[in-house]
Design an enzyme around this catalytic site. Structure first.
Site, mmCIF file in Angstrom:
data_model
loop_
_atom_site.group_PDB
_atom_site.id
_atom_site.type_symbol
_atom_site.label_atom_id
_atom_site.label_comp_id
_atom_site.label_asym_id
_atom_site.label_seq_id
_atom_site.Cartn_x
_atom_site.Cartn_y
_atom_site.Cartn_z
ATOM 1 N N SER A 140 80.912 71.398 32.300
ATOM 2 C CA SER A 140 80.879 70.350 31.274
ATOM 3 C C SER A 140 81.642 69.082 31.620
ATOM 4 O O SER A 140 81.550 68.096 30.887
ATOM 5 C CB SER A 140 81.391 70.906 29.939
ATOM 6 O OG SER A 140 80.383 71.632 29.284
ATOM 7 N N LYS A 143 79.834 65.737 31.689
ATOM 8 C CA LYS A 143 79.715 64.829 30.543
ATOM 9 C C LYS A 143 80.529 63.552 30.722
ATOM 10 O O LYS A 143 80.229 62.533 30.082
ATOM 11 C CB LYS A 143 80.138 65.561 29.262
ATOM 12 C CG LYS A 143 79.228 66.720 28.873
ATOM 13 C CD LYS A 143 79.712 67.388 27.597
ATOM 14 C CE LYS A 143 78.767 68.485 27.121
ATOM 15 N NZ LYS A 143 78.856 69.714 27.925
ATOM 16 N N SER A 326 82.498 68.921 23.509
ATOM 17 C CA SER A 326 81.620 69.386 24.584
ATOM 18 C C SER A 326 80.212 69.593 24.032
ATOM 19 O O SER A 326 79.602 70.644 24.179
ATOM 20 C CB SER A 326 82.149 70.678 25.218
ATOM 21 O OG SER A 326 81.544 70.884 26.481
#
Length: 488
Positions: A140, A143, A326
């Site tokens: 993640s 991102k 997230s």
């Protein structure tokens, strides 16, 4: 296993938390550090940022297996420590940084591949690196790259529109998706209100809505179509269908396709979120005295005009929500919005090209980088620790105020988001570390900013793959960030 998320209000209404003078000073110090290197707060600042220096939010971020239990956090301290030195000022590389971090990179909880990078947030200068140019699956922390690219391409004030078009006689209505996964029933209701008024106004005196040339002969209801053509290619992420972390990626959905009343975190998802949204819209119109036929896919006729419009929150707020929670659905939307801005197809493939092209324009080190998606759920994503540290330094660049929400969206250690329960009240990094977490099976990452004892703000990225468990890897990554906060 991927990052799990906890609740976060789409309208940015944080719960009131109790904090101590200790937490207030650390929060203010961190805010001052970001401001010192990034210039004055602007539209990239979250609306609640100033309040969060003195209030503890009880929601948001990834769960990491806590099953929704309330987060633990810092408890009242008897008094506040002395205010830190002025933050953000560059200077000589911190003494002993390599000696301090190297033993922690050998921690048994980390996997077979270990990479680290530390940069000065003001100058972008490399302060430390091990395996920093090796492409690694970032989970993640992808991102961060997605957010930087979207903000650079579109600006922090950009909003995603969902519209309704109607034929001049009001006989045919089209709900047009613009790619906003945060569309909720309140805004859909506002669209229905405006649409019903417009259709009634368009009807001839004494005629029923839907009786004009836009409806089939003899029809007693308005024809309703829904348009998802803003996005192209497959809607299905490679992780597969019926996944609780992500809805099918489509240009029209409500509440990220969730089948419960949650606003973040894992949840059962509709596998046809566009059709479900259109059915809800039809029901709202019917309750306003405007009967419509069962909705079907389709574009608006050439003669149709926009009669109603709603917008998402500004891109800066979407980025903050993406990073704090997230949020996979918003991340994929950001990637496609970037593709549209750069003239690429709004698909997984087009977004991949657009993200790399936009980051190339920013002069970032992209050797070995590959963006298979915008969320980091795809294991084919690859970035280097050097790139992540450089992305965060770029977000702190005074010449790039449009990127500021990348920093303000990072979870605060011991307080918010995915780091709310990973740092104890006595951890050195509590309040002084902000970082995006990444978790897939066998992959654990941490990338963010830290305030050194001298007040210097640095960016960092710690990546590891081949881990045996998140339970072992996450404390090892947090120990590295803690050490940063006590070195120099």
């Amino acid at each position: 296993m991927c990052d799990r998320e906890r609740g976060w209000s789409a309208v940015l209404e944080p719960k009131v938390w109790r904090v101590t003078a200790f937490s207030a000073v650390l929060g203010l110090a961190l805010a001052a550090g970001v401001s010192a290197v990034a210039g004055p707060w602007d539209s990239g600042q979250r609306k609640a940022e100033r309040h969060r220096a003195a209030a503890r939010e009880g929601t948001g971020g990834a769960d990491h297996g806590r099953d929704g239990r309330p987060p633990s956090g810092p408890r009242p301290a008897p008094s506040a420590p002395g205010v830190l030195a002025a933050l953000g000022a560059p200077g000589a590389p911190p003494a002993g940084l390599g000696a301090a971090l190297a033993p922690l990179l050998r921690a048994p909880g980390l996997g077979t591949v270990r990479a680290a990078a530390v940069h000065d947030a003001v100058t972008g200068e490399r302060l430390y690196g091990v395996g920093e140019t090796v492409p690694v699956t970032p989970a993640s922390t992808t991102k961060i790259a997605t957010s930087v690219a979207a903000l650079a391409a579109l600006g922090p004030d950009h909003r995603i529109a969902t519209t309704v078009a109607a034929t001049p006689d009001g006989g045919r209505i089209t709900l047009v998706g613009g790619g906003d996964p945060t569309l909720d029933e309140a805004r859909l209701t506002a669209l229905a209100d405006a649409t019903a008024r417009a259709v009634r106004a368009a009807a001839k005196p004494g005629a029923k809505p839907g009786a004009g040339s836009g409806a089939k002969p003899g029809a007693t209801s308005v024809a309703l179509t829904y348009d998802t053509s803003r996005y192209t290619g497959t809607e299905q992420h490679p992780i597969g269908p019926n996944n609780e972390n992500l809805a099918p990626v489509t240009a029209l959905m409500t509440n990220e396709g969730r089948l419960d009343d949650s606003t973040s975190g894992t949840a059962d998802r509709s596998q046809r979120p566009a059709a479900a949204t259109a059915r809800t819209f039809a029901s709202l119109l019917a309750s306003r005295g405007l009967p419509v036929a069962d909705p079907v896919p389709g574009r608006a006729p050439a003669a149709a005009k926009t009669v109603a419009r709603t917008h998402s929150a500004p891109l800066s707020a979407l980025v903050e929500r993406t990073l704090t929670n997230s949020d996979n659905d918003i991340a994929e939307a950001l990637a496609r919005q970037t593709a549209i801005a750069l003239g690429e197809p709004a698909s997984f493939e087009g977004a991949s090209r657009a993200l790399k092209a936009q980051l190339t324009k920013l002069g970032l080190p992209l050797s070995g980088a590959h963006f298979a998606d915008g969320s980091g759920l795809d294991r084919n994503d690859k970035v280097t620790a050097r790139l992540l540290a450089a992305l965060l330094a770029k977000a702190a660049d005074p010449a790039r105020p449009e990127l500021r929400s990348v920093l303000t969206g990072l979870p605060v250690a011991g307080f918010t988001g995915t780091l709310s329960d990973r740092y104890s009240p006595t951890s050195p990094g509590t309040g002084l570390v902000r970082a995006k977490t990444g978790t897939l099976r066998g992959v654990n990452t941490l990338a963010g900013t830290a305030v050194l004892p001298t007040g210097r703000l640095v960016t960092f990225a710690f990546l590891t793959t081949g881990t045996s468990s998140a339970e072992a890897a996450q404390p090892a990554l947090d120990a590295l960030a803690n050490r940063l906060a006590t070195t120099g």
